[in-house]
Design an enzyme around this catalytic site. Structure first.
Site, PDB file in Angstrom:
ATOM      1  N   SER A 124      -2.351  -4.238 -34.775  1.00  0.00           N
ATOM      2  CA  SER A 124      -3.483  -4.246 -34.198  1.00  0.00           C
ATOM      3  C   SER A 124      -4.327  -2.965 -34.102  1.00  0.00           C
ATOM      4  O   SER A 124      -3.919  -1.994 -33.901  1.00  0.00           O
ATOM      5  CB  SER A 124      -3.343  -5.058 -32.608  1.00  0.00           C
ATOM      6  N   TYR A 148       1.715  -4.212 -24.246  1.00  0.00           N
ATOM      7  CA  TYR A 148       1.436  -4.978 -25.555  1.00  0.00           C
ATOM      8  C   TYR A 148       1.315  -4.107 -26.789  1.00  0.00           C
ATOM      9  O   TYR A 148       1.899  -3.995 -27.863  1.00  0.00           O
ATOM     10  CB  TYR A 148       0.325  -6.055 -25.379  1.00  0.00           C
ATOM     11  N   LYS A 152       3.458  -2.911 -30.538  1.00  0.00           N
ATOM     12  CA  LYS A 152       2.913  -2.842 -31.550  1.00  0.00           C
ATOM     13  C   LYS A 152       3.266  -1.374 -32.449  1.00  0.00           C
ATOM     14  O   LYS A 152       3.824  -1.234 -33.513  1.00  0.00           O
ATOM     15  CB  LYS A 152       1.345  -3.199 -31.746  1.00  0.00           C
TER      16      LYS A 152
HETATM   17  P1  NAD Z   1      -0.760 -16.755 -31.165  1.00  0.00           P
HETATM   18  O1  NAD Z   1      -0.272 -16.481 -29.884  1.00  0.00           O
HETATM   19  O2  NAD Z   1      -1.822 -17.829 -31.372  1.00  0.00           O
HETATM   20  O3  NAD Z   1       0.635 -16.770 -32.207  1.00  0.00           O
HETATM   21  C1  NAD Z   1       1.858 -16.209 -32.126  1.00  0.00           C
HETATM   22  C2  NAD Z   1       2.687 -17.285 -31.982  1.00  0.00           C
HETATM   23  O4  NAD Z   1       4.090 -16.587 -32.083  1.00  0.00           O
HETATM   24  C3  NAD Z   1       2.808 -18.391 -30.895  1.00  0.00           C
HETATM   25  O5  NAD Z   1       2.693 -19.375 -31.620  1.00  0.00           O
HETATM   26  C4  NAD Z   1       4.009 -18.079 -30.089  1.00  0.00           C
HETATM   27  O6  NAD Z   1       4.339 -19.414 -29.798  1.00  0.00           O
HETATM   28  C5  NAD Z   1       5.017 -17.431 -31.126  1.00  0.00           C
HETATM   29  N1  NAD Z   1       6.048 -16.928 -30.496  1.00  0.00           N
HETATM   30  C6  NAD Z   1       6.199 -15.611 -29.716  1.00  0.00           C
HETATM   31  N2  NAD Z   1       7.067 -15.177 -29.421  1.00  0.00           N
HETATM   32  C7  NAD Z   1       8.166 -15.956 -30.443  1.00  0.00           C
HETATM   33  C8  NAD Z   1       9.432 -15.688 -30.662  1.00  0.00           C
HETATM   34  N3  NAD Z   1      10.201 -14.849 -29.989  1.00  0.00           N
HETATM   35  N4  NAD Z   1      10.104 -16.598 -31.480  1.00  0.00           N
HETATM   36  C9  NAD Z   1       9.261 -17.513 -32.227  1.00  0.00           C
HETATM   37  N5  NAD Z   1       7.776 -17.592 -32.092  1.00  0.00           N
HETATM   38  C10 NAD Z   1       7.386 -16.740 -31.009  1.00  0.00           C
HETATM   39  O7  NAD Z   1      -1.173 -15.514 -31.513  1.00  0.00           O
HETATM   40  P2  NAD Z   1      -2.315 -15.240 -32.773  1.00  0.00           P
HETATM   41  O8  NAD Z   1      -3.755 -14.793 -32.340  1.00  0.00           O
HETATM   42  O9  NAD Z   1      -1.936 -16.012 -33.834  1.00  0.00           O
HETATM   43  O10 NAD Z   1      -1.729 -13.628 -33.175  1.00  0.00           O
HETATM   44  C11 NAD Z   1      -0.684 -13.576 -34.178  1.00  0.00           C
HETATM   45  C12 NAD Z   1      -0.084 -12.116 -34.378  1.00  0.00           C
HETATM   46  O11 NAD Z   1      -1.197 -11.393 -34.445  1.00  0.00           O
HETATM   47  C13 NAD Z   1       0.485 -11.441 -32.946  1.00  0.00           C
HETATM   48  O12 NAD Z   1       1.759 -10.670 -33.465  1.00  0.00           O
HETATM   49  C14 NAD Z   1      -0.636 -10.767 -32.362  1.00  0.00           C
HETATM   50  O13 NAD Z   1      -0.227  -9.814 -31.556  1.00  0.00           O
HETATM   51  C15 NAD Z   1      -1.408 -10.367 -33.553  1.00  0.00           C
HETATM   52  N6  NAD Z   1      -2.677  -9.745 -33.242  1.00  0.00           N
HETATM   53  C16 NAD Z   1      -3.463 -10.924 -32.898  1.00  0.00           C
HETATM   54  C17 NAD Z   1      -5.009 -10.504 -32.489  1.00  0.00           C
HETATM   55  C18 NAD Z   1      -5.925 -11.605 -32.083  1.00  0.00           C
HETATM   56  O14 NAD Z   1      -6.933 -11.132 -31.790  1.00  0.00           O
HETATM   57  N7  NAD Z   1      -5.491 -12.698 -32.047  1.00  0.00           N
HETATM   58  C19 NAD Z   1      -5.250  -9.187 -32.748  1.00  0.00           C
HETATM   59  C20 NAD Z   1      -4.420  -8.355 -33.174  1.00  0.00           C
HETATM   60  C21 NAD Z   1      -3.186  -8.640 -33.546  1.00  0.00           C
HETATM   61  C1  UD1 Z   2      -8.565  -7.306 -26.843  1.00  0.00           C
HETATM   62  C2  UD1 Z   2      -7.110  -6.630 -26.344  1.00  0.00           C
HETATM   63  C3  UD1 Z   2      -6.590  -5.924 -27.563  1.00  0.00           C
HETATM   64  C4  UD1 Z   2      -6.326  -6.872 -28.638  1.00  0.00           C
HETATM   65  C5  UD1 Z   2      -7.737  -7.734 -28.969  1.00  0.00           C
HETATM   66  C6  UD1 Z   2      -7.408  -8.699 -29.968  1.00  0.00           C
HETATM   67  C7  UD1 Z   2      -7.938  -6.055 -24.034  1.00  0.00           C
HETATM   68  C8  UD1 Z   2      -7.986  -4.894 -22.945  1.00  0.00           C
HETATM   69  N1  UD1 Z   2      -7.644  -5.676 -25.292  1.00  0.00           N
HETATM   70  O1  UD1 Z   2      -9.284  -6.521 -27.405  1.00  0.00           O
HETATM   71  O2  UD1 Z   2      -5.239  -5.216 -27.286  1.00  0.00           O
HETATM   72  O3  UD1 Z   2      -5.857  -6.315 -29.768  1.00  0.00           O
HETATM   73  O4  UD1 Z   2      -8.260  -8.393 -27.704  1.00  0.00           O
HETATM   74  O5  UD1 Z   2      -6.569  -9.702 -29.574  1.00  0.00           O
HETATM   75  O6  UD1 Z   2      -7.504  -7.083 -23.750  1.00  0.00           O
HETATM   76  N2  UD1 Z   2     -15.875  -9.303 -22.988  1.00  0.00           N
HETATM   77  C9  UD1 Z   2     -16.574  -9.879 -21.963  1.00  0.00           C
HETATM   78  N3  UD1 Z   2     -16.195 -10.841 -21.210  1.00  0.00           N
HETATM   79  C10 UD1 Z   2     -15.021 -11.458 -21.651  1.00  0.00           C
HETATM   80  C11 UD1 Z   2     -14.008 -11.082 -22.469  1.00  0.00           C
HETATM   81  C12 UD1 Z   2     -14.467 -10.073 -23.224  1.00  0.00           C
HETATM   82  O7  UD1 Z   2     -17.662  -9.147 -21.757  1.00  0.00           O
HETATM   83  O8  UD1 Z   2     -14.852 -12.509 -20.933  1.00  0.00           O
HETATM   84  C13 UD1 Z   2     -15.991  -7.967 -23.827  1.00  0.00           C
HETATM   85  C14 UD1 Z   2     -15.040  -6.847 -23.642  1.00  0.00           C
HETATM   86  O9  UD1 Z   2     -15.283  -5.965 -22.757  1.00  0.00           O
HETATM   87  C15 UD1 Z   2     -15.026  -6.468 -25.009  1.00  0.00           C
HETATM   88  C16 UD1 Z   2     -15.726  -7.611 -25.883  1.00  0.00           C
HETATM   89  O10 UD1 Z   2     -16.092  -8.531 -24.975  1.00  0.00           O
HETATM   90  O11 UD1 Z   2     -16.352  -5.403 -25.064  1.00  0.00           O
HETATM   91  C17 UD1 Z   2     -14.277  -8.198 -26.810  1.00  0.00           C
HETATM   92  O12 UD1 Z   2     -13.237  -8.645 -25.837  1.00  0.00           O
HETATM   93  P1  UD1 Z   2     -11.801  -9.119 -26.468  1.00  0.00           P
HETATM   94  O13 UD1 Z   2     -12.328 -10.220 -27.042  1.00  0.00           O
HETATM   95  O14 UD1 Z   2     -10.846  -9.094 -25.220  1.00  0.00           O
HETATM   96  O15 UD1 Z   2     -11.174  -8.196 -27.609  1.00  0.00           O
HETATM   97  P2  UD1 Z   2     -10.899  -6.612 -27.116  1.00  0.00           P
HETATM   98  O16 UD1 Z   2     -11.293  -6.320 -25.633  1.00  0.00           O
HETATM   99  O17 UD1 Z   2     -11.509  -5.902 -28.235  1.00  0.00           O
END
Ligand code: NAD
Ligand code: UD1
Length: 339
Positions: A124, A148, A152
């Site tokens: 991330s 969290y 990572k």
């Molecule tokens: P998500 O929660 O929708 O998907 C993650 C999945 O992993 C879930 O379905 C959960 O049930 C499963 N899981 C968790 N722990 C587990 C375990 N011990 N064994 C088996 N399954 C398990 O999240 P996502 O948004 O699809 O994210 C996927 C990956 O990308 C994650 O590692 C997350 O940290 C990373 N990531 C997501 C974002 C984002 O904004 N969505 C941003 C940066 C990184």
């Molecule tokens: C968040 C996580 C980050 C993660 C990323 C993707 C936090 C502090 N950081 O980042 O670790 O990698 O999501 O999953 O949670 N905002 C509002 N109102 C809301 C929600 C968000 O104003 O209800 C604003 C936030 O202040 C930010 C932007 O929208 O400026 C995006 O927020 P968000 O979607 O939560 O993502 P990140 O903060 O970038």
């Protein structure tokens, strides 16, 4: 080519499976469903018209993980599984370290035992902490401000050590910026449990009438309109980057880190305005205090992914809004249509 997808029922994992199946890969998916619904697996099968095996297994269950590797000859693993809620990680740090770090160690141990040495890992942009300048390059210093993010960083270090210990490993670490949007069919999408933490699902829930108004966390940042700026990337563009990464690790050993972002920063108000324009829904909002831990501006330089992986994001903010809205409006209760 058979790919194991961990976290395959989740938001990004389910979109990745569609892309993999449509590009001729065999897929085996596992998920413990701690943050997802098996319905997503059913929907992926319907969308693609293709079948694949799904196991409700936990990464922490070494015996079950072993049994999976005994059953299948995996060529590679895409590792999405993990807990991802920043606030929750502050409350439950041990759960986060145990699940994310120990889960990944288990996965790597079993991969090593069965000589499956190709891995794509979901990292991330949070690992950059509060960057001194933007755009953010892969070479920027890393830091973490919450458990969290620290999971990572720790996993990235473990994967680097693994690769340095034995050159048979091929590992791509993908640092995602802000994935939003949904598959264009509107049949799968982001399905947060309870009140959404992230901006886009909050906006769509306001638009569909599930929440009264959006709270914008601060309008006094040093940005063009005072609200936070992020690099929003369409989830389908993001998952295409994983297929490029798979191609890359099939040809190269070692460990490489790639930013996956668009390189463009949009503010909270930019996103609200674009969403309203595209969907004709007005989004009531109020400005509230800054959220602890938030940074002003975060966007990627993704030149490395373009040059090395031949990947770049193509979808526009409008597409992201349109697709997120289609998913929300057609599934107001997410996968639980009967609620
Ligand atoms: P998500 O929660 O929708 O998907 C993650 C999945 O992993 C879930 O379905 C959960 O049930 C499963 N899981 C968790 N722990 C587990 C375990 N011990 N064994 C088996 N399954 C398990 O999240 P996502 O948004 O699809 O994210 C996927 C990956 O990308 C994650 O590692 C997350 O940290 C990373 N990531 C997501 C974002 C984002 O904004 N969505 C941003 C940066 C990184
Ligand atoms: C968040 C996580 C980050 C993660 C990323 C993707 C936090 C502090 N950081 O980042 O670790 O990698 O999501 O999953 O949670 N905002 C509002 N109102 C809301 C929600 C968000 O104003 O209800 C604003 C936030 O202040 C930010 C932007 O929208 O400026 C995006 O927020 P968000 O979607 O939560 O993502 P990140 O903060 O970038």
């Amino acid at each position: 080519m058979t790919v194991l997808v961990t976290g395959g029922a989740g938001y990004i994992g389910s979109h990745a499976i569609i892309e993999l199946l449509q590009n001729g890969y065999n897929v085996v998916a596992l998920d413990n469903l701690s943050n997802s619904d098996k319905e997503s697996i059913k929907k992926v099968k319907e969308i693609t018209g293709k079948n694949f095996s799904f196991y409700q297994y936990d990464l922490l269950d070494y015996g079950k993980m072993r049994s999976l590797f005994e059953k299948y000859n995996f060529d590679s693993v895409i590792h999405f599984a993990g807990l991802k809620a920043v606030g929750e990680s502050v409350e439950l740090p041990i759960d986060y370290y145990y699940n994310n770090v120990s889960g990944t160690i288990n996965l790597c141990r079993v991969m090593d035992e069965f000589e499956v040495t190709k891995l794509v890992f979901s990292s991330s942009a949070t690992v950059y902490g509060d960057p001194k300048t933007v755009p953010i390059y892969e070479t920027f210093p890393t830091s973490a401000t919450n458990p969290y993010g620290r999971t990572k960083l720790i996993i990235e270090e473990i994967l680097k050590d693994l690769s340095y210990s034995n050159m048979k490993w091929s590992i791509a670490i993908l640092r995602y910026f802000n994935p939003i949007g949904a598959h264009h069919s509107g049949r799968i999408g982001e399905n947060p449990k309870g009140e959404p933490n992230n901006l886009m699902p909050y906006i769509t829930q306001v638009a569909v009438g599930k929440r009264e108004k959006l709270k914008i966390f601060g309008n006094d940042y040093n940005t063009h309109d005072g609200t936070g700026v992020r690099d929003y990337i369409h989830v389908v563009d993001l998952v295409k980057g994983h297929l490029k990464a798979l191609e890359y690790i099939n040809k190269n050993t070692g460990v490489e880190i790639f930013n996956l972002g668009t390189g463009k920063g949009y503010s909270v108000l930019d996103l609200v305005k674009t969403f309203s324009k595209v969907t004709s829904k007005s989004i009531p909002y109020e400005i509230v205090e800054r959220r602890a831990g938030d940074i002003a501006v975060c966007y990627a330089n993704s030149d490395k992914a373009r040059e090395v992986l031949d990947w770049s994001a193509v979808k526009k903010l409008e597409d992201m809004c349109k697709d997120a809205w289609k998913w929300q409006v057609e599934n107001p209760n997410g996968y639980k249509s009967e609620q």
